[in-house]
Design an enzyme around this catalytic site. Structure first.
Site, PDB file in Angstrom:
ATOM      1  N   LEU A  16       0.892  -1.144   0.007  1.00 30.71           N
ATOM      2  CA  LEU A  16      -0.008   0.059  -0.068  1.00 30.71           C
ATOM      3  C   LEU A  16       0.807   1.471   0.069  1.00 30.71           C
ATOM      4  O   LEU A  16       0.524   2.333  -0.514  1.00 30.71           O
ATOM      5  CB  LEU A  16      -0.928  -0.058   1.341  1.00 30.71           C
ATOM      6  CG  LEU A  16      -1.727   1.410   1.334  1.00 30.71           C
ATOM      7  CD1 LEU A  16      -2.594   1.380   0.231  1.00 30.71           C
ATOM      8  CD2 LEU A  16      -2.566   1.146   2.689  1.00 30.71           C
ATOM      9  N   ASP A  69      13.587   2.665  10.440  1.00 25.83           N
ATOM     10  CA  ASP A  69      13.261   1.633  11.039  1.00 25.83           C
ATOM     11  C   ASP A  69      12.558   2.103  12.530  1.00 25.83           C
ATOM     12  O   ASP A  69      13.081   2.699  13.266  1.00 25.83           O
ATOM     13  CB  ASP A  69      14.720   0.962  11.695  1.00 25.83           C
ATOM     14  CG  ASP A  69      14.515  -0.191  12.272  1.00 25.83           C
ATOM     15  OD1 ASP A  69      13.455  -0.536  12.619  1.00 25.83           O
ATOM     16  OD2 ASP A  69      15.411  -0.894  12.757  1.00 25.83           O
ATOM     17  N   ASN A  96       2.158   4.386   7.524  1.00 29.84           N
ATOM     18  CA  ASN A  96       1.767   3.290   6.735  1.00 29.84           C
ATOM     19  C   ASN A  96       2.250   1.860   7.402  1.00 29.84           C
ATOM     20  O   ASN A  96       1.754   1.194   7.223  1.00 29.84           O
ATOM     21  CB  ASN A  96       1.855   3.575   5.320  1.00 29.84           C
ATOM     22  CG  ASN A  96       1.747   2.468   4.388  1.00 29.84           C
ATOM     23  OD1 ASN A  96       0.582   1.912   4.152  1.00 29.84           O
ATOM     24  ND2 ASN A  96       2.753   1.800   4.084  1.00 29.84           N
ATOM     25  N   SER A 151      -6.659  -0.971  10.111  1.00 28.77           N
ATOM     26  CA  SER A 151      -7.163  -2.198   9.348  1.00 28.77           C
ATOM     27  C   SER A 151      -8.720  -2.532   9.809  1.00 28.77           C
ATOM     28  O   SER A 151      -9.311  -1.985  10.827  1.00 28.77           O
ATOM     29  CB  SER A 151      -6.567  -3.283   9.952  1.00 28.77           C
ATOM     30  OG  SER A 151      -7.194  -4.571   9.680  1.00 28.77           O
ATOM     31  N   TYR A 194      -1.443  -8.718  15.594  1.00 28.90           N
ATOM     32  CA  TYR A 194      -1.565  -7.881  14.745  1.00 28.90           C
ATOM     33  C   TYR A 194      -3.065  -7.131  14.718  1.00 28.90           C
ATOM     34  O   TYR A 194      -3.143  -5.789  14.819  1.00 28.90           O
ATOM     35  CB  TYR A 194      -1.639  -8.245  13.196  1.00 28.90           C
ATOM     36  CG  TYR A 194      -2.064  -7.104  11.914  1.00 28.90           C
ATOM     37  CD1 TYR A 194      -0.874  -6.250  11.485  1.00 28.90           C
ATOM     38  CD2 TYR A 194      -3.131  -7.217  11.471  1.00 28.90           C
ATOM     39  CE1 TYR A 194      -1.237  -5.501  10.532  1.00 28.90           C
ATOM     40  CE2 TYR A 194      -3.399  -6.298  10.330  1.00 28.90           C
ATOM     41  CZ  TYR A 194      -2.392  -5.407  10.028  1.00 28.90           C
ATOM     42  OH  TYR A 194      -2.705  -4.428   9.287  1.00 28.90           O
ATOM     43  N   LYS A 198      -3.902  -2.968  15.829  1.00 30.97           N
ATOM     44  CA  LYS A 198      -4.495  -1.923  14.987  1.00 30.97           C
ATOM     45  C   LYS A 198      -5.657  -1.195  15.729  1.00 30.97           C
ATOM     46  O   LYS A 198      -5.950  -0.199  15.649  1.00 30.97           O
ATOM     47  CB  LYS A 198      -5.052  -2.563  13.810  1.00 30.97           C
ATOM     48  CG  LYS A 198      -4.003  -2.961  12.784  1.00 30.97           C
ATOM     49  CD  LYS A 198      -3.356  -1.708  12.464  1.00 30.97           C
ATOM     50  CE  LYS A 198      -2.219  -2.135  11.083  1.00 30.97           C
ATOM     51  NZ  LYS A 198      -1.310  -0.803  10.809  1.00 30.97           N
ATOM     52  N   THR A 229      -2.319  -7.336  -0.829  1.00 34.50           N
ATOM     53  CA  THR A 229      -1.015  -7.094  -0.445  1.00 34.50           C
ATOM     54  C   THR A 229      -0.244  -8.356   0.147  1.00 34.50           C
ATOM     55  O   THR A 229      -0.754  -9.313   0.453  1.00 34.50           O
ATOM     56  CB  THR A 229      -1.007  -6.042   0.638  1.00 34.50           C
ATOM     57  OG1 THR A 229      -1.500  -6.281   1.682  1.00 34.50           O
ATOM     58  CG2 THR A 229      -1.602  -4.515  -0.075  1.00 34.50           C
TER      59      THR A 229
END
Length: 282
Positions: A16, A69, A96, A151, A194, A198, A229
């Site tokens: 993305l 990083d 992002n 997300s 994850y 989010k 992706t």
């Protein structure tokens, strides 16, 4: 020609992020696009961006690869020092970059605690620290914008959805596995770490909106949609082509949405998590 806006996009050399770089670069609006990259060399980053530099017609925008990083405070500070000395302001920050490490646990490549720690570092702590360092630069902009890419899996409200005939895309996220242990079906969508990061990122966005609202900074959580992706592949544990066959859109669709946000089309929804067609439920 108008003065170019200074844009920093983290994770800008793949998925993305790269699609967003391409969308901004192809716009008639001039930008100085700082393309954050990680885990590749400067030569590799330049090679990824080279096709854009030779595109026709030529773009009014410029591209500047920037090592970044999210797990290194020194790297983040170095990036901000560069922007400060080179530009003195930052008009747009797109947080992002993100990654899923839950599959590492399932495959035995990483212990559970290590995976959770790394996921929180990359998906939450990194964006927060970068935004903290970048805040003075944003306040130097006449019209600053701050985006956190979240997300569709982060919605707490949607975890209660059980009508899978009406909402088939939530079946894989919300279905409960069979009784007993171990839960083999946990591997169908290995995204617990994850997903929780989010959800926390949404609260982080709200806090930044609260803190910067009176400074005139427009802040959003952007839920870019069901995209095919490499990250989507990690979340679903299936190939990108299979993901696309399930209805996932190309990353360019998410990038087009982000550009619309940057162009002011969702200014009425600041402080919220937004999807292309709606405000996402908390």
């Amino acid at each position: 020609m108008p003065t170019p806006e200074i844009v920093l996009i983290t994770g800008g050399t793949s998925g993305l992020g790269l699609s967003t770089v391409k969308a901004l670069h192809s716009s008639a609006t001039p930008y100085k696009i700082l393309v954050g990259y990680y885990a590749i060399t400067a030569t590799e980053a330049s090679s990824i961006l080279q096709p854009l530099l030779t595109a026709h017609p030529p773009s009014p925008s410029t591209l500047h690869p920037l090592p970044l990083d999210l797990e290194s405070d020194a790297s983040l500070q170095s990036a901000i020092d560069y922007i400060t000395s080179s530009h003195g302001r930052l008009d747009i920050l797109v947080n992002n970059a993100g990654a899923n490490f839950d599959e590492d646990v399932r495959h035995g490549a990483r212990p559970l605690r290590s995976a959770l720690r790394k996921s929180w570092n990359v998906n939450l702590a990194g964006p927060h620290i970068l935004t903290t360092l970048a805040a003075p630069l944003l306040l130097n902009s006449p019209a600053p914008r701050l985006l956190f890419i979240t997300s569709g899996t982060s919605s707490l409200t949607e975890t209660e959805v059980a009508d899978f005939d009406k909402f088939p895309t939530l079946r894989v996220l919300n279905s409960s596995p069979e009784p007993g242990w171990p839960k083999e079906e946990m591997g169908v969508v290995a995204c617990l770490g994850y997903r929780t990061c989010k959800t926390a990122l949404n609260m982080l966005m709200r806090e930044w909106w609260r803190m910067l609202r009176r400074d005139g900074v427009r802040v959003w959580g952007v839920s870019p949609g069901f995209l095919a992706t490499d990250l989507a592949t990690d979340l679903a544990g299936v190939g990108r082509e299979r993901y696309a066959s399930l209805g996932a859109l190309p990353p360019s669709a998410g990038a087009e949405f982000i550009v619309k946000v940057l162009n002011g089309e969702r200014d009425g929804d600041v402080g919220k998590v937004i999807r292309a067609d709606m405000v996402q439920a908390w």
